[in-house]
Design a protein around this motif. Sequence first.
Motif, PDB file in Angstrom:
ATOM      1  N   ALA A   1       0.835  -1.205   0.000  1.00 16.91           N
ATOM      2  CA  ALA A   1       0.000   0.000   0.000  1.00 16.91           C
ATOM      3  C   ALA A   1       0.867   1.250   0.000  1.00 16.91           C
ATOM      4  CB  ALA A   1      -0.937  -0.001   1.212  1.00 16.91           C
TER       5      ALA A   1
ATOM      6  N   ALA B   1       2.048   1.671  -3.508  1.00 17.46           N
ATOM      7  CA  ALA B   1       0.931   2.156  -4.319  1.00 17.46           C
ATOM      8  C   ALA B   1       0.652   3.632  -4.063  1.00 17.46           C
ATOM      9  CB  ALA B   1      -0.317   1.326  -4.034  1.00 17.46           C
TER      10      ALA B   1
ATOM     11  N   ASP C   1       0.751   6.623  -6.807  1.00 18.31           N
ATOM     12  CA  ASP C   1      -0.369   7.541  -7.042  1.00 18.31           C
ATOM     13  C   ASP C   1       0.101   8.995  -7.038  1.00 18.31           C
ATOM     14  OD1 ASP C   1      -2.119   5.428  -7.249  1.00 18.31           O
ATOM     15  OD2 ASP C   1      -2.884   5.593  -5.200  1.00 18.31           O
TER      16      ASP C   1
ATOM     17  N   ARG D   1       4.574   1.989 -13.573  1.00 19.47           N
ATOM     18  CA  ARG D   1       3.258   1.353 -13.430  1.00 19.47           C
ATOM     19  C   ARG D   1       3.387  -0.169 -13.568  1.00 19.47           C
ATOM     20  NH1 ARG D   1      -1.373   3.844 -14.067  1.00 19.47           N
ATOM     21  NH2 ARG D   1      -0.496   5.416 -15.475  1.00 19.47           N
TER      22      ARG D   1
ATOM     23  N   HIS E   1       4.700  -1.457 -10.343  1.00 19.01           N
ATOM     24  CA  HIS E   1       3.633  -1.366  -9.345  1.00 19.01           C
ATOM     25  C   HIS E   1       2.604  -2.482  -9.532  1.00 19.01           C
ATOM     26  CE1 HIS E   1      -0.585  -0.058  -8.632  1.00 19.01           C
ATOM     27  NE2 HIS E   1      -0.115   0.347  -7.462  1.00 19.01           N
ATOM     28  N   ASP E   2       2.159  -2.672 -10.770  1.00 17.19           N
ATOM     29  CA  ASP E   2       1.117  -3.660 -11.032  1.00 17.19           C
ATOM     30  C   ASP E   2       1.591  -5.084 -10.713  1.00 17.19           C
ATOM     31  OD1 ASP E   2      -0.427  -1.568 -11.848  1.00 17.19           O
ATOM     32  OD2 ASP E   2      -0.333  -2.025 -13.993  1.00 17.19           O
TER      33      ASP E   2
ATOM     34  N   VAL F   1       1.639  -5.455  -6.862  1.00 22.47           N
ATOM     35  CA  VAL F   1       0.284  -5.571  -6.312  1.00 22.47           C
ATOM     36  C   VAL F   1      -0.298  -6.951  -6.616  1.00 22.47           C
ATOM     37  CG1 VAL F   1      -2.067  -4.688  -6.501  1.00 22.47           C
ATOM     38  CG2 VAL F   1      -0.160  -3.088  -6.339  1.00 22.47           C
TER      39      VAL F   1
END
Length: 255
Positions: A125, A128, A132, A203, A206-207, A210
Amino acid sequence: MPFRPVTPEKLSTAVVRQVEELILRGILRPGERLPAERELAERLGVSRPSLREAIAQLQQTGLLSARPGAGVYVADVLGSAFSPALIALFERHDEAAMDYLSFRRDMEALAAERAARLGSDTDLAVVAAIFDKMQAAHDTRDADQEAALDAQFHMAIVEASHNVVMLHMMRSMYELLRGGVFYNRQVMFRQQTTRTALLEQHRAIHDALVARDAAGSRAAVEAHLNFVERALIDQHRAERHEEIARQRLDHEMES
């Protein structure tokens, strides 16, 4: 029999152990100021004399340092493995810069793989949340803020790997990382690389994190830093070509 009587632990010893663990895990950071004595004693639930004894022990071991009139701080020595002179030396020599980038790729790829497997939901988190902010900085075209967040994003992955040796080693290199991120972006912008391309690479990292895709996380980090390496090599080649072209032009103008 191997048993020995159990003796109650001194409060100051418990405080020392707790502060050591916070430093070891990277929660208390180099240069961070501890709360005032009264507040810290209340938070820990110990007397102020016990707290003073613990702080004195931590100062003796070099983990804390007192600044007259300013308070008690986590010792800076924990985050200063590279002197400013050595950092400047690295920056002046292409070979060192490329070796540093190669080291980053190896370490951060491993960190990303570990973070995907071992990081908690809260760890991811944090990653993430930073991404963001990177997206928001990109949308507002705040290039400096986006670059600063880039460095934070990579450090958050290292923190999520939960390897304290790797954490302190990479944190000690933070100035190199932060400087490298800014420099790398400047170089790539001169190569007409878009900020959008860099954001999409982050990204992808990150993806994969996650999704807890360990292999994908490693691959995404390696792809990103391979891209950075190629841009740096291309820029160095372009600078050499420009120097040769200027020499030819000067010769033509003189003849």
